[in-house]
Motif scaffolding. Structure first.
Motif, PDB file in Angstrom:
ATOM      1  N   UNK A 290       4.054   6.378 -10.210  1.00 14.50           N
ATOM      2  CA  UNK A 290       2.700   6.165  -9.692  1.00 14.50           C
ATOM      3  C   UNK A 290       2.691   4.966  -8.745  1.00 14.50           C
ATOM      4  N   UNK A 291       3.401   3.904  -9.134  1.00 14.77           N
ATOM      5  CA  UNK A 291       3.475   2.720  -8.272  1.00 14.77           C
ATOM      6  C   UNK A 291       4.209   3.028  -6.976  1.00 14.77           C
ATOM      7  N   UNK A 292       5.260   3.824  -7.058  1.00  9.71           N
ATOM      8  CA  UNK A 292       5.986   4.207  -5.840  1.00  9.71           C
ATOM      9  C   UNK A 292       5.093   5.027  -4.914  1.00  9.71           C
ATOM     10  N   UNK A 293       4.256   5.884  -5.489  1.00 11.32           N
ATOM     11  CA  UNK A 293       3.329   6.669  -4.667  1.00 11.32           C
ATOM     12  C   UNK A 293       2.297   5.764  -4.004  1.00 11.32           C
ATOM     13  N   UNK A 294       1.815   4.764  -4.709  1.00  9.68           N
ATOM     14  CA  UNK A 294       0.859   3.819  -4.132  1.00  9.68           C
ATOM     15  C   UNK A 294       1.496   3.025  -2.992  1.00  9.68           C
ATOM     16  N   UNK A 295       2.744   2.603  -3.178  1.00 11.67           N
ATOM     17  CA  UNK A 295       3.457   1.891  -2.120  1.00 11.67           C
ATOM     18  C   UNK A 295       3.593   2.784  -0.893  1.00 11.67           C
ATOM     19  N   UNK A 296       3.949   4.045  -1.114  1.00 10.19           N
ATOM     20  CA  UNK A 296       4.094   4.984   0.000  1.00 10.19           C
ATOM     21  C   UNK A 296       2.795   5.243   0.736  1.00 10.19           C
ATOM     22  N   UNK A 297       1.675   5.246   0.006  1.00  9.10           N
ATOM     23  CA  UNK A 297       0.386   5.474   0.650  1.00  9.10           C
ATOM     24  C   UNK A 297      -0.072   4.259   1.441  1.00  9.10           C
ATOM     25  N   UNK A 298       0.050   3.103   0.852  1.00 11.03           N
ATOM     26  CA  UNK A 298      -0.481   1.889   1.479  1.00 11.03           C
ATOM     27  C   UNK A 298       0.414   1.351   2.580  1.00 11.03           C
ATOM     28  N   UNK A 299       1.700   1.518   2.453  1.00 11.51           N
ATOM     29  CA  UNK A 299       2.637   0.984   3.443  1.00 11.51           C
ATOM     30  C   UNK A 299       3.348   2.096   4.202  1.00 11.51           C
ATOM     31  N   UNK A 300       2.672   3.209   4.440  1.00 16.05           N
ATOM     32  CA  UNK A 300       3.328   4.368   5.029  1.00 16.05           C
ATOM     33  C   UNK A 300       3.966   4.108   6.394  1.00 16.05           C
ATOM     34  N   UNK A 301       3.376   3.307   7.296  1.00 16.38           N
ATOM     35  CA  UNK A 301       4.081   3.062   8.565  1.00 16.38           C
ATOM     36  C   UNK A 301       5.401   2.312   8.364  1.00 16.38           C
ATOM     37  N   UNK A 302       5.404   1.375   7.446  1.00 14.90           N
ATOM     38  CA  UNK A 302       6.627   0.612   7.198  1.00 14.90           C
ATOM     39  C   UNK A 302       7.670   1.445   6.462  1.00 14.90           C
ATOM     40  N   UNK A 303       7.223   2.271   5.541  1.00  8.38           N
ATOM     41  CA  UNK A 303       8.150   3.140   4.813  1.00  8.38           C
ATOM     42  C   UNK A 303       8.767   4.157   5.763  1.00  8.38           C
ATOM     43  N   UNK A 304       7.959   4.750   6.636  1.00  2.40           N
ATOM     44  CA  UNK A 304       8.508   5.722   7.586  1.00  2.40           C
ATOM     45  C   UNK A 304       9.460   5.055   8.574  1.00  2.40           C
ATOM     46  N   UNK A 305       9.142   3.850   9.001  1.00  2.00           N
ATOM     47  CA  UNK A 305      10.054   3.117   9.877  1.00  2.00           C
ATOM     48  C   UNK A 305      11.375   2.824   9.161  1.00  2.00           C
ATOM     49  N   UNK A 306      11.293   2.440   7.901  1.00  2.00           N
ATOM     50  CA  UNK A 306      12.512   2.183   7.124  1.00  2.00           C
ATOM     51  C   UNK A 306      13.327   3.463   6.956  1.00  2.00           C
ATOM     52  N   UNK A 307      12.661   4.602   6.797  1.00  2.00           N
ATOM     53  CA  UNK A 307      13.375   5.875   6.688  1.00  2.00           C
ATOM     54  C   UNK A 307      14.089   6.216   7.989  1.00  2.00           C
ATOM     55  N   UNK A 308      13.420   5.991   9.125  1.00  2.00           N
ATOM     56  CA  UNK A 308      14.063   6.248  10.412  1.00  2.00           C
ATOM     57  C   UNK A 308      15.251   5.325  10.640  1.00  2.00           C
ATOM     58  N   UNK A 309      15.099   4.065  10.298  1.00  2.00           N
ATOM     59  CA  UNK A 309      16.210   3.116  10.455  1.00  2.00           C
ATOM     60  C   UNK A 309      17.376   3.511   9.562  1.00  2.00           C
ATOM     61  N   UNK A 310      17.069   3.906   8.335  1.00  2.00           N
ATOM     62  CA  UNK A 310      18.103   4.304   7.402  1.00  2.00           C
ATOM     63  C   UNK A 310      18.809   5.568   7.886  1.00  2.00           C
ATOM     64  N   UNK A 311      18.053   6.530   8.408  1.00  2.00           N
ATOM     65  CA  UNK A 311      18.651   7.754   8.912  1.00  2.00           C
ATOM     66  C   UNK A 311      19.554   7.464  10.122  1.00  2.00           C
ATOM     67  N   UNK A 312      19.080   6.617  11.019  1.00  2.00           N
ATOM     68  CA  UNK A 312      19.897   6.255  12.184  1.00  2.00           C
ATOM     69  C   UNK A 312      21.175   5.543  11.754  1.00  2.00           C
ATOM     70  N   UNK A 313      21.058   4.663  10.780  1.00  2.00           N
ATOM     71  CA  UNK A 313      22.231   3.944  10.298  1.00  2.00           C
ATOM     72  C   UNK A 313      23.216   4.873   9.621  1.00  2.00           C
ATOM     73  N   UNK A 314      22.736   5.855   8.867  1.00  2.00           N
ATOM     74  CA  UNK A 314      23.628   6.807   8.209  1.00  2.00           C
ATOM     75  C   UNK A 314      24.316   7.716   9.229  1.00  2.00           C
ATOM     76  N   UNK A 315      23.612   8.065  10.307  1.00  2.00           N
ATOM     77  CA  UNK A 315      24.217   8.896  11.331  1.00  2.00           C
ATOM     78  C   UNK A 315      25.313   8.129  12.061  1.00  2.00           C
ATOM     79  N   UNK A 316      25.090   6.863  12.317  1.00  2.00           N
ATOM     80  CA  UNK A 316      26.061   6.050  13.056  1.00  2.00           C
ATOM     81  C   UNK A 316      27.301   5.692  12.227  1.00  2.00           C
ATOM     82  N   UNK A 317      27.162   5.700  10.917  1.00  2.00           N
ATOM     83  CA  UNK A 317      28.333   5.344  10.076  1.00  2.00           C
ATOM     84  C   UNK A 317      29.107   6.550   9.757  1.00  2.00           C
TER      85      UNK A 317
END
Length: 70
Positions: free
Chosen positions: A43-70
């Motif tokens: 439930x807390x993770x869902x609240x974090x995802x709702x309230x900080x969705x721009x930052x979470x999505x940015x972190x997902x994109x950064x993580x995906x780019x980093x995984x592709x480059x490695x």
């Protein structure tokens, strides 16, 4: 193991946040009834995802780019 590698641990945390947010959007009663105990972490993770969705999505994109480059 995800516990000993920071990148893997961060990936697991991000995927948990995104999954919990998606499940709460599809079935809010399923997540909202478990606000205490171990299931309260989801439930807390869902609240974090709702309230900080721009930052979470940015972190997902950064993580995906980093995984592709490695």
């Amino acid at each position: 193991s995800a516990l000993f590698n920071f990148q893997s641990l961060l990936l697991v945390v991000l995927l948990t946040i995104c999954t919990c947010t998606y499940v709460r959007a599809q079935a809010p009663a399923f997540v909202d009834r478990n606000k205490a105990g171990v299931m309260g972490l989801f439930w807390k993770a869902a609240r974090i995802g709702e309230r900080l969705s721009p930052y979470v999505s940015l972190a997902c994109f950064v993580m995906a780019f980093q995984l592709i480059m490695n």
